[in-house]
Each structure stands twice: as structure tokens, then as C-alpha cells.
Design a protein around this motif. Structure first.
Motif, mmCIF file in Angstrom:
data_model
loop_
_atom_site.group_PDB
_atom_site.id
_atom_site.type_symbol
_atom_site.label_atom_id
_atom_site.label_comp_id
_atom_site.label_asym_id
_atom_site.label_seq_id
_atom_site.Cartn_x
_atom_site.Cartn_y
_atom_site.Cartn_z
ATOM 1 N N HIS A 102 0.848 -1.188 0.000
ATOM 2 C CA HIS A 102 0.000 0.000 0.000
ATOM 3 C C HIS A 102 0.895 1.254 0.000
ATOM 4 N N GLY A 103 0.640 2.169 -0.912
ATOM 5 C CA GLY A 103 1.397 3.417 -0.944
ATOM 6 C C GLY A 103 2.602 3.395 -1.866
ATOM 7 N N ASP A 104 2.973 2.197 -2.339
ATOM 8 C CA ASP A 104 4.109 2.124 -3.268
ATOM 9 C C ASP A 104 3.696 2.611 -4.654
ATOM 10 N N PHE A 105 4.709 2.964 -5.451
ATOM 11 C CA PHE A 105 4.443 3.223 -6.863
ATOM 12 C C PHE A 105 3.939 1.920 -7.478
ATOM 13 N N GLY A 106 3.094 2.030 -8.511
ATOM 14 C CA GLY A 106 2.529 0.832 -9.128
ATOM 15 C C GLY A 106 3.549 0.050 -9.942
ATOM 16 N N LEU A 107 3.391 -1.285 -9.920
ATOM 17 C CA LEU A 107 4.170 -2.124 -10.845
ATOM 18 C C LEU A 107 3.604 -1.931 -12.240
ATOM 19 N N VAL A 108 2.286 -1.937 -12.286
ATOM 20 C CA VAL A 108 1.543 -1.664 -13.524
ATOM 21 C C VAL A 108 0.288 -0.906 -13.134
ATOM 22 N N GLU A 109 -0.059 0.092 -13.955
ATOM 23 C CA GLU A 109 -1.325 0.793 -13.716
ATOM 24 C C GLU A 109 -1.954 1.098 -15.081
ATOM 25 N N VAL A 110 -3.269 1.083 -15.111
ATOM 26 C CA VAL A 110 -3.973 1.345 -16.377
ATOM 27 C C VAL A 110 -5.100 2.336 -16.123
ATOM 28 N N ALA A 111 -5.195 3.325 -16.994
ATOM 29 C CA ALA A 111 -6.298 4.289 -16.955
ATOM 30 C C ALA A 111 -7.149 4.072 -18.200
ATOM 31 N N ALA A 112 -8.470 3.938 -17.994
ATOM 32 C CA ALA A 112 -9.359 3.680 -19.141
ATOM 33 C C ALA A 112 -10.598 4.551 -19.080
ATOM 34 N N VAL A 113 -11.010 5.033 -20.250
ATOM 35 C CA VAL A 113 -12.289 5.741 -20.381
ATOM 36 C C VAL A 113 -12.996 5.147 -21.590
ATOM 37 N N VAL A 114 -14.265 4.773 -21.414
ATOM 38 C CA VAL A 114 -14.997 4.258 -22.576
ATOM 39 C C VAL A 114 -16.344 4.966 -22.709
ATOM 40 N N ASP A 115 -16.756 5.087 -23.953
ATOM 41 C CA ASP A 115 -18.096 5.564 -24.272
ATOM 42 C C ASP A 115 -18.762 4.518 -25.141
ATOM 43 N N LEU A 116 -20.050 4.324 -24.923
ATOM 44 C CA LEU A 116 -20.758 3.283 -25.677
ATOM 45 C C LEU A 116 -21.796 3.921 -26.581
ATOM 46 N N SER A 117 -21.990 3.332 -27.748
ATOM 47 C CA SER A 117 -23.043 3.845 -28.632
ATOM 48 C C SER A 117 -24.371 3.189 -28.240
ATOM 49 N N GLU A 118 -25.449 3.588 -28.895
ATOM 50 C CA GLU A 118 -26.773 3.079 -28.503
ATOM 51 C C GLU A 118 -26.884 1.563 -28.612
ATOM 52 N N ASN A 119 -26.158 0.985 -29.591
ATOM 53 C CA ASN A 119 -26.238 -0.479 -29.740
ATOM 54 C C ASN A 119 -25.294 -1.210 -28.776
ATOM 55 N N GLY A 120 -24.629 -0.453 -27.917
ATOM 56 C CA GLY A 120 -23.808 -1.075 -26.875
ATOM 57 C C GLY A 120 -22.348 -1.274 -27.252
ATOM 58 N N SER A 121 -21.963 -0.925 -28.498
ATOM 59 C CA SER A 121 -20.547 -1.086 -28.882
ATOM 60 C C SER A 121 -19.741 0.131 -28.419
ATOM 61 N N PHE A 122 -18.420 -0.032 -28.410
ATOM 62 C CA PHE A 122 -17.550 1.076 -27.990
ATOM 63 C C PHE A 122 -17.593 2.178 -29.053
ATOM 64 N N SER A 123 -17.940 3.408 -28.640
ATOM 65 C CA SER A 123 -17.883 4.511 -29.608
ATOM 66 C C SER A 123 -16.587 5.300 -29.436
ATOM 67 N N GLU A 124 -16.031 5.295 -28.228
ATOM 68 C CA GLU A 124 -14.758 5.981 -27.978
ATOM 69 C C GLU A 124 -14.038 5.284 -26.827
ATOM 70 N N VAL A 125 -12.755 5.102 -26.972
ATOM 71 C CA VAL A 125 -11.964 4.486 -25.892
ATOM 72 C C VAL A 125 -10.681 5.281 -25.719
ATOM 73 N N LYS A 126 -10.332 5.555 -24.453
ATOM 74 C CA LYS A 126 -9.038 6.180 -24.151
ATOM 75 C C LYS A 126 -8.347 5.280 -23.134
ATOM 76 N N LEU A 127 -7.102 4.961 -23.427
ATOM 77 C CA LEU A 127 -6.421 3.952 -22.619
ATOM 78 C C LEU A 127 -4.941 4.306 -22.506
ATOM 79 N N ALA A 128 -4.401 4.242 -21.283
ATOM 80 C CA ALA A 128 -2.950 4.436 -21.126
ATOM 81 C C ALA A 128 -2.442 3.508 -20.038
#
Ligand code: FAD
Length: 293
Positions: free
Chosen positions: A190-216
């Protein structure tokens, strides 16, 4: 241990700070919250002739909404971001990520400008800024310059900042109310720098598919890395186990982790694949209106 001798300067404004930098920049270090710099000084890994303490410079601590961005002054403390209702509402990814920065004591002193300027590839804020394609506002005596995270983070602990420049503010794009986001991390303690970290943002269209994804991803390359190819793979597809798996495999191909005391390169690669799936699933559930505990 004690630091080597230095001259202490304490500007009371941004103008005074950049003036000192233009005069002494080559031999100077900016001091903000001191959570990273003070240990380096004490261990004499850094021995500047001048320490420019901007901790009390006025007008550099703020969180405000400007157009499509949440604009955060360099001297804003991590804790202020953590407690901010505006951040929670406009950029929940940042609220979630900031809780992973060190311990509460560190977040009480550490600043957003310090975290970005320090350029640690395992730090949370650079990863979030990279995922969102935010902006770093740099100042010197001649004025201001705005750079992207890609231009700013050059390699391990090295940024594009010149000796006479400082970070003035950071601009995090505001998330759409319909989007879902997630920040996931694995650290040894707890409190250490991450070994691995992921940031994700997704938006979905009306049919449920991904319309926009941001990932790092952070902690695996020499700089936080936007996973553009994975984003493009996902857009237009429905969130299925199969597509998550494809995203995971592509991520593992795109990164170049190294072995260190905390984990082997192979372990980091495997972990990255798993974490990308975890972040995408959490963000997707949130975009669908569900809660992830
Ligand atoms: C035990 C421990 C655990 C930690 N864990 C984490 C963690 O999990 N995640 C994480 O992200 N961080 C972690 N940190 C680091 C912490 O977040 C620091 O606050 C942060 O790295 C630097 O912010 P600061 O304001 O303290 O900067 P300082 O220590 O004052 O400065 C850091 C560096 O940035 C430069 N600098 C500072 N401000 C500016 C500016 N405005 N413009 C230009 N240059 C500037 C300084 O010259 C110095 O080189 C940890 C620290 C400790 C001690």
C-alpha cells in the motif's frame, strides 16, 4: 543524511519564480511539496546551488472548469484533488487515480505540478494525463507554452522542461457524463508506486458497442504510454470476452517492460494484459450505468 549546501530562494509569485529561473536555472531546482526532491537532496543525488521554493508563490493553487477542461494549478495538493467535488463530477478518473498516490501524508504535501514535472513513469497522474490526452502548461520569462504529454514526458524522470522553465498548470479534459472510467493498479505494498497501472475511459453507442476508448498504461515503459492501437481495435466492437482478450494480447505486444527488483519483465507483461482487461471491464460497467466496487 543532510543535503549539500544550497542558496534558498522563496519567490512569492510566478513572475518572481521564472525570473529566478532565468538567472539561476542551470544551477537551480524548483521545490514544491518536497516529497520527491527532499529525499534526493538528503541522499545528495541532487546537489543544486539554488533551491527555488515556490511553495508559497501566490496564484498557483486552483481547480477550475474552463471550457472542456479541468484546469489545475501546479501547486494544488494531491489531497485537494482527492477531496474536490468538481473533480469527482467532471473527471472521476482523476479522483480514483489520486488515491493511489503514496499515503495520505504524502498527498497532503505533494503537488500535481511536482508529480508531473518529476516524470516518474510509474506515477499515477502522468498516466491519467496521457490517457486523457491532456495538456501541460509551461511558463518562463517569455510567457507560456502548452505541450501534450507525449511531447512532455521524454524518458525515465526526464521531461522536456528546460532549466529556465516550470510547470504552471495542468489541463485534464472533462469526461462526458455518459462515459465510464476506471483506474486500476497493482503495487507491492500500500502506498508504493505501481508495478503496472492502467487508466481507461470508454463511451458506448446506442447499440452497446464502444464509440470511444481512451487507454494508457504506466509502470512498464520509460514513459506513460497511450495505447492508441488498442483503442482503435476496440472502437466499433461490442464489449465481449473475446475483444477484451484481443485488447490484452495487443497490449502485451506493444509494451517493453524491464526487469527490476520488484518484478521481472515477463511478470509485468502478463500483468499488463490482465490489468487492461480489468480496467476496460470496470469502465464499461460504469458506462452501462452499473457500479463497480
Ligand atoms: C514514500 C513515498 C511514496 C510515494 N508514492 C507515490 C506514488 O505511489 N505515486 C506517485 O505519483 N508519487 C508518489 N510519491 C511522490 C509524491 O507523489 C510527490 O509528491 C511527487 O512525486 C512530487 O511532488 P512534490 O510537490 O512533492 O514535488 P517536489 O518533491 O518538490 O519536486 C519533485 C521534482 O519536480 C520538480 N518540480 C516540482 N514542482 C515543479 C514545477 N511546478 N515546475 C517544474 N518543476 C517542478 C522539482 O524540481 C523536483 O525535481 C511518493 C513519495 C514518497 C516519499
Amino acid at each position: 543524511m543532510k543535503p549539500a549546501k544550497f542558496n534558498y530562494l522563496r519567490p512569492s509569485s510566478l513572475e518572481e519564480a521564472v525570473h529566478y529561473l532565468s538567472e539561476y536555472g542551470e544551477d537551480a531546482k524548483i521545490l514544491s511539496g518536497g516529497q520527491s526532491l527532499i529525499p534526493l537532496l538528503n541522499m545528495r543525488l541532487s546537489t543544486p546551488k539554488y533551491l527555488i521554493d515556490i511553495g508559497r508563490a501566490e496564484g498557483l493553487s486552483y481547480i477550475q472548469e474552463e471550457g472542456e477542461s479541468l484546469v489545475i494549478g501546479a501547486l494544488t495538493k494531491h489531497r485537494e484533488i482527492e477531496k474536490s467535488e468538481l473533480v469527482k463530477k467532471k473527471c472521476p478518473l482523476l479522483s480514483e487515480a489520486i488515491r493511489w498516490v503514496g499515503h495520505e501524508q504524502i498527498r497532503n504535501r505533494g503537488t500535481v505540478g511536482g508529480s508531473i514535472a518529476h516524470g516518474d513513469p510509474s506515477a499515477e497522474l502522468p498516466c491519467v494525463l496521457t490517457a486523457l490526452r491532456g495538456e501541460v502548461v509551461i511558463a518562463d520569462v517569455n510567457g507560456e507554452e502548452i505541450v501534450s504529454p507525449e511531447e512532455f514526458f521524454l524518458t525515465y524522470m526526464l521531461t522536456s522542461l528546460q532549466p529556465d522553465q516550470l510547470v504552471k498548470e495542468i489541463r485534464f479534459p472533462i469526461l462526458k457524463p455518459t462515459s465510464g472510467s476506471a483506474f486500476v493498479e497493482v503495487a507491492r505494498r500500500h502506498g508504493d508506486f505501481g508495478l503496472v497501472e492502467v487508466a481507461a475511459v470508454v463511451d458506448l453507442s446506442e447499440n452497446g458497442s464502444f464509440s470511444e476508448v481512451k487507454l494508457a498504461i504506466g509502470g512498464v515503459n520509460s514513459v506513460p504510454t497511450a495505447l492508441g492501437d488498442v483503442e482503435r481495435l476496440l472502437v466499433g466492437k461490442e464489449p465481449t470476452e473475446e475483444i477484451y482478450k484481443d485488447a490484452s494480447v495487443l497490449t502485451m505486444e506493444m509494451i517493453e517492460p524491464e526487469s527490476d527488483l520488484h518484478g521481472t519483465a515477463e511478470y509485468r507483461r502478463e500483468l499488463s494484459g490482465t490489468m487492461v482487461i480489468r480496467a476496460l471491464k470496470q469502465a464499461t460497467i460504469r458506462a452501462q450505468g452499473g457500479r463497480v466496487m
